[in-house]
Scaffold this motif. Structure first.
Motif, PDB file in Angstrom:
ATOM      1  N   LEU A 117       0.845  -1.184   0.000  1.00 40.23           N
ATOM      2  CA  LEU A 117       0.000   0.000   0.000  1.00 40.23           C
ATOM      3  C   LEU A 117       0.882   1.234   0.000  1.00 40.23           C
ATOM      4  O   LEU A 117       0.622   2.216  -0.692  1.00 40.23           O
ATOM      5  CB  LEU A 117      -0.910  -0.007   1.229  1.00 40.23           C
ATOM      6  N   LEU A 118       1.975   1.175   0.789  1.00 42.33           N
ATOM      7  CA  LEU A 118       2.984   2.230   0.785  1.00 42.33           C
ATOM      8  C   LEU A 118       4.218   1.713   0.059  1.00 42.33           C
ATOM      9  O   LEU A 118       4.760   0.660   0.399  1.00 42.33           O
ATOM     10  CB  LEU A 118       3.379   2.619   2.217  1.00 42.33           C
ATOM     11  N   ASP A 119       4.639   2.455  -0.945  1.00 42.98           N
ATOM     12  CA  ASP A 119       5.865   2.151  -1.676  1.00 42.98           C
ATOM     13  C   ASP A 119       6.688   3.426  -1.689  1.00 42.98           C
ATOM     14  O   ASP A 119       6.279   4.419  -2.294  1.00 42.98           O
ATOM     15  CB  ASP A 119       5.529   1.692  -3.095  1.00 42.98           C
ATOM     16  N   ALA A 120       7.812   3.421  -0.997  1.00 43.13           N
ATOM     17  CA  ALA A 120       8.587   4.656  -0.868  1.00 43.13           C
ATOM     18  C   ALA A 120      10.073   4.382  -0.944  1.00 43.13           C
ATOM     19  O   ALA A 120      10.559   3.319  -0.550  1.00 43.13           O
ATOM     20  CB  ALA A 120       8.260   5.348   0.456  1.00 43.13           C
ATOM     21  N   ARG A 121      10.781   5.363  -1.436  1.00 46.19           N
ATOM     22  CA  ARG A 121      12.229   5.453  -1.257  1.00 46.19           C
ATOM     23  C   ARG A 121      12.481   6.863  -0.751  1.00 46.19           C
ATOM     24  O   ARG A 121      12.258   7.849  -1.463  1.00 46.19           O
ATOM     25  CB  ARG A 121      12.992   5.205  -2.547  1.00 46.19           C
ATOM     26  N   LEU A 122      12.884   6.946   0.500  1.00 48.36           N
ATOM     27  CA  LEU A 122      13.019   8.226   1.175  1.00 48.36           C
ATOM     28  C   LEU A 122      14.469   8.690   1.113  1.00 48.36           C
ATOM     29  O   LEU A 122      15.346   8.130   1.786  1.00 48.36           O
ATOM     30  CB  LEU A 122      12.575   8.099   2.638  1.00 48.36           C
ATOM     31  N   VAL A 123      14.717   9.696   0.288  1.00 48.68           N
ATOM     32  CA  VAL A 123      16.059  10.268   0.163  1.00 48.68           C
ATOM     33  C   VAL A 123      15.983  11.729   0.612  1.00 48.68           C
ATOM     34  O   VAL A 123      15.281  12.533   0.010  1.00 48.68           O
ATOM     35  CB  VAL A 123      16.594  10.190  -1.276  1.00 48.68           C
ATOM     36  N   VAL A 124      16.694  12.028   1.699  1.00 50.71           N
ATOM     37  CA  VAL A 124      16.711  13.381   2.247  1.00 50.71           C
ATOM     38  C   VAL A 124      18.151  13.751   2.570  1.00 50.71           C
ATOM     39  O   VAL A 124      18.828  13.033   3.312  1.00 50.71           O
ATOM     40  CB  VAL A 124      15.854  13.491   3.528  1.00 50.71           C
ATOM     41  N   ASP A 125      18.612  14.861   2.011  1.00 57.13           N
ATOM     42  CA  ASP A 125      19.940  15.379   2.327  1.00 57.13           C
ATOM     43  C   ASP A 125      19.800  16.512   3.333  1.00 57.13           C
ATOM     44  O   ASP A 125      19.084  17.495   3.088  1.00 57.13           O
ATOM     45  CB  ASP A 125      20.633  15.902   1.063  1.00 57.13           C
ATOM     46  N   ARG A 126      20.489  16.361   4.463  1.00 53.67           N
ATOM     47  CA  ARG A 126      20.476  17.398   5.497  1.00 53.67           C
ATOM     48  C   ARG A 126      21.917  17.650   5.927  1.00 53.67           C
ATOM     49  O   ARG A 126      22.428  17.006   6.843  1.00 53.67           O
ATOM     50  CB  ARG A 126      19.627  16.967   6.693  1.00 53.67           C
ATOM     51  N   GLY A 127      22.563  18.574   5.225  1.00 49.66           N
ATOM     52  CA  GLY A 127      23.964  18.845   5.507  1.00 49.66           C
ATOM     53  C   GLY A 127      24.806  17.628   5.201  1.00 49.66           C
ATOM     54  O   GLY A 127      24.744  17.067   4.097  1.00 49.66           O
ATOM     55  N   ALA A 128      25.580  17.183   6.186  1.00 48.04           N
ATOM     56  CA  ALA A 128      26.451  16.028   5.982  1.00 48.04           C
ATOM     57  C   ALA A 128      25.692  14.706   6.095  1.00 48.04           C
ATOM     58  O   ALA A 128      26.223  13.649   5.753  1.00 48.04           O
ATOM     59  CB  ALA A 128      27.596  16.051   6.997  1.00 48.04           C
ATOM     60  N   PHE A 129      24.443  14.758   6.570  1.00 49.83           N
ATOM     61  CA  PHE A 129      23.664  13.530   6.760  1.00 49.83           C
ATOM     62  C   PHE A 129      22.794  13.261   5.538  1.00 49.83           C
ATOM     63  O   PHE A 129      22.133  14.162   5.007  1.00 49.83           O
ATOM     64  CB  PHE A 129      22.771  13.655   7.993  1.00 49.83           C
ATOM     65  N   ARG A 130      22.771  12.016   5.102  1.00 48.72           N
ATOM     66  CA  ARG A 130      21.916  11.611   3.980  1.00 48.72           C
ATOM     67  C   ARG A 130      21.083  10.406   4.395  1.00 48.72           C
ATOM     68  O   ARG A 130      21.614   9.371   4.797  1.00 48.72           O
ATOM     69  CB  ARG A 130      22.752  11.271   2.750  1.00 48.72           C
ATOM     70  N   LEU A 131      19.779  10.552   4.285  1.00 49.11           N
ATOM     71  CA  LEU A 131      18.855   9.443   4.501  1.00 49.11           C
ATOM     72  C   LEU A 131      18.535   8.818   3.156  1.00 49.11           C
ATOM     73  O   LEU A 131      18.194   9.528   2.209  1.00 49.11           O
ATOM     74  CB  LEU A 131      17.564   9.958   5.152  1.00 49.11           C
ATOM     75  N   ASP A 132      18.668   7.514   3.062  1.00 46.56           N
ATOM     76  CA  ASP A 132      18.296   6.798   1.843  1.00 46.56           C
ATOM     77  C   ASP A 132      17.707   5.458   2.267  1.00 46.56           C
ATOM     78  O   ASP A 132      18.418   4.471   2.454  1.00 46.56           O
ATOM     79  CB  ASP A 132      19.509   6.599   0.936  1.00 46.56           C
ATOM     80  N   ALA A 148       7.877  -1.781  11.994  1.00 47.06           N
ATOM     81  CA  ALA A 148       8.595  -0.954  12.967  1.00 47.06           C
ATOM     82  C   ALA A 148       9.908  -0.501  12.351  1.00 47.06           C
ATOM     83  O   ALA A 148      10.670  -1.312  11.818  1.00 47.06           O
ATOM     84  CB  ALA A 148       8.859  -1.739  14.241  1.00 47.06           C
ATOM     85  N   LEU A 149      10.156   0.810  12.418  1.00 46.60           N
ATOM     86  CA  LEU A 149      11.417   1.393  11.980  1.00 46.60           C
ATOM     87  C   LEU A 149      12.249   1.639  13.233  1.00 46.60           C
ATOM     88  O   LEU A 149      11.914   2.485  14.060  1.00 46.60           O
ATOM     89  CB  LEU A 149      11.156   2.700  11.228  1.00 46.60           C
ATOM     90  N   LEU A 150      13.298   0.847  13.387  1.00 50.30           N
ATOM     91  CA  LEU A 150      14.135   0.871  14.588  1.00 50.30           C
ATOM     92  C   LEU A 150      15.512   1.407  14.263  1.00 50.30           C
ATOM     93  O   LEU A 150      16.025   1.208  13.156  1.00 50.30           O
ATOM     94  CB  LEU A 150      14.302  -0.541  15.145  1.00 50.30           C
ATOM     95  N   GLY A 151      16.122   2.061  15.245  1.00 55.07           N
ATOM     96  CA  GLY A 151      17.484   2.524  15.052  1.00 55.07           C
ATOM     97  C   GLY A 151      17.924   3.393  16.209  1.00 55.07           C
ATOM     98  O   GLY A 151      17.090   3.896  16.969  1.00 55.07           O
ATOM     99  N   PRO A 152      19.227   3.589  16.356  1.00 53.52           N
ATOM    100  CA  PRO A 152      19.729   4.439  17.434  1.00 53.52           C
ATOM    101  C   PRO A 152      19.401   5.905  17.174  1.00 53.52           C
ATOM    102  O   PRO A 152      18.938   6.268  16.081  1.00 53.52           O
ATOM    103  CB  PRO A 152      21.242   4.200  17.393  1.00 53.52           C
ATOM    104  N   ASN A 153      19.621   6.753  18.164  1.00 51.70           N
ATOM    105  CA  ASN A 153      19.420   8.181  17.987  1.00 51.70           C
ATOM    106  C   ASN A 153      20.288   8.677  16.835  1.00 51.70           C
ATOM    107  O   ASN A 153      21.463   8.313  16.721  1.00 51.70           O
ATOM    108  CB  ASN A 153      19.786   8.946  19.265  1.00 51.70           C
ATOM    109  N   GLY A 154      19.698   9.507  15.986  1.00 51.70           N
ATOM    110  CA  GLY A 154      20.436  10.057  14.860  1.00 51.70           C
ATOM    111  C   GLY A 154      20.480   9.162  13.641  1.00 51.70           C
ATOM    112  O   GLY A 154      21.140   9.487  12.646  1.00 51.70           O
ATOM    113  N   ALA A 155      19.762   8.027  13.680  1.00 52.79           N
ATOM    114  CA  ALA A 155      19.790   7.088  12.549  1.00 52.79           C
ATOM    115  C   ALA A 155      18.986   7.590  11.360  1.00 52.79           C
ATOM    116  O   ALA A 155      19.220   7.166  10.229  1.00 52.79           O
ATOM    117  CB  ALA A 155      19.262   5.730  12.985  1.00 52.79           C
TER     118      ALA A 155
END
Length: 355
Positions: free
Chosen positions: A5-20, A32-39
């Motif tokens: 139902l949800l199909d996504a590829r989340l790419v966000v650039d925030r300075g030196a951090f890149r989410l992909d 559940a989306l799990l990860g340490p702080n700052g993940a």
């Protein structure tokens, strides 16, 4: 997996951090989306909610693009079929519980009476009939969480987003509310994404886990597969295991210079070795016999861990060992003390590092 139902590829650039992060969630599924702080967990949730535009990638829900930068597609937050329960709930303090829940349906075009009827029904479903006219300050933490959930579900969202929904609750309320939340999520026909750092919440509420570190997915699968075969130190700590990567040749794995562990499984090539802290035995001197793997270690810390003491050991590998208070007293364990650590081959689990 069934159609997403949800199909996504989340790419966000925030300075030196890149989410992909790629994400697929089926109707009726809780991920559940799990990860340490700052993940990057909160950034991912904000992107799905429309509060953080994508740099690249896409968010497609029920076949409709909500965000696809390459095509210039963008749907504002208020027009997305998405319900959100924030960590601090963010209830409107000047509105009653009924008005808080009715807010979404009103924004979606329902008249005042219909919106209130919907809100009243959702408050009944979450066990808050009779609390319609209370304002947030008159509600307990658990009640406020249920109002926030009712508000999110009242708009019949195709996607429900939960941002650390139980983090603000005390231990007893959290246990009760977790069970209640599980019941409502099981009945939700849409896709649900739960963002959390708490493994208990994830294991109790989710059908599937997606582990994110440094803006990337490092492991995903159902709870059984993830907990049985962790692939990073974070995941190993999450499920309470010691984890090492090394080179395997049959039933021996080289995990550090001069240290080979004999394991119960036969593996060849790059491999992981995992074992429980409770499987580690601490000795004052090198143990006799060949049934155990043994190596010299130095106590780096001792702290209470439930009914046991968690002993941190440095050496060729860093290891956590759970010992009884009586054993700790007998060994006189103190930081800096030199000891030997041992674990039976039968207590280990080895598996390929790839695949």
């Amino acid at each position: 997996m069934t159609a997403a139902l949800l199909d996504a590829r989340l790419v966000v650039d925030r300075g030196a951090f890149r989410l992909d992060v790629p994400l697929r969630v089926a109707a009726g599924e809780v991920v559940a989306l799990l990860g340490p702080n700052g993940a990057g967990k909160t950034t991912a949730l904000r992107a799905l909610a429309g509060l953080q535009p994508l740099t690249d990638g896409h968010v497609t829900l029920a076949g409709t693009d909500l965000d696809r930068p390459a095509r210039g597609s963008w749907v504002p937050t208020e027009r997305r079929p998405v319900g959100v329960v924030f960590q601090d709930y963010l209830l409107f303090p000047h509105l009653t519980a009924l008005e808080n829940v009715a807010f979404g349906p009103r924004r979606r075009g329902a008249d005042r009476r219909a919106a209130r009827d919907t809100a009243r029904e959702w408050l009944r479903r979450v066990g808050l009939a009779g609390h319609e006219h209370r304002r947030p300050r008159q509600l307990s933490g658990g009640q406020a969480q249920r109002v926030a959930l009712a508000r999110a579900l009242a708009v019949a969202p195709s996607l429900l987003l939960l941002d650390e929904p139980l983090a603000a609750l005390d231990a007893r309320t959290r246990l009760e509310t977790r069970a209640e939340l599980h019941r409502h999520l099981a009945a939700h026909p849409g896709a649900t994404l739960l963002v959390t750092h708490d493994p208990l919440d994830a294991l109790a509420l989710a059908d599937r886990l997606v582990i994110v570190e440094g803006g990337r997915v490092v492991q995903e699968g159902d709870a059984e597969s993830v907990t049985a075969r962790p692939r990073t130190d974070y995941v190993a700590r999450l499920v309470g295991l010691n984890l090492y990567r090394g080179r395997a040749d049959g039933d021996r794995v080289r995990v550090a210079d001069g240290l080979h562990l004999t394991v119960a499984d036969r593996v060849t090539g790059e491999a992981y070795v995992a074992f429980r802290p409770a499987a580690v035995v601490v000795h004052p001197a090198r143990p006799d016999g060949s049934a155990r793997n043994a190596w010299p270690a130095t106590v780096s810390g001792v702290q209470r861990h439930g009914d046991y003491l968690r002993v941190r050991l440095d050496g060729p590998i860093a290891v956590a060992a759970d010992v009884t208070p009586a054993a700790a007293a007998q060994l006189h364990l103190t930081p800096g003390q030199e000891v030997w650590a041992a674990v039976k081959a039968a207590e280990t689990h080895a598996y390929p590092a790839t695949g």
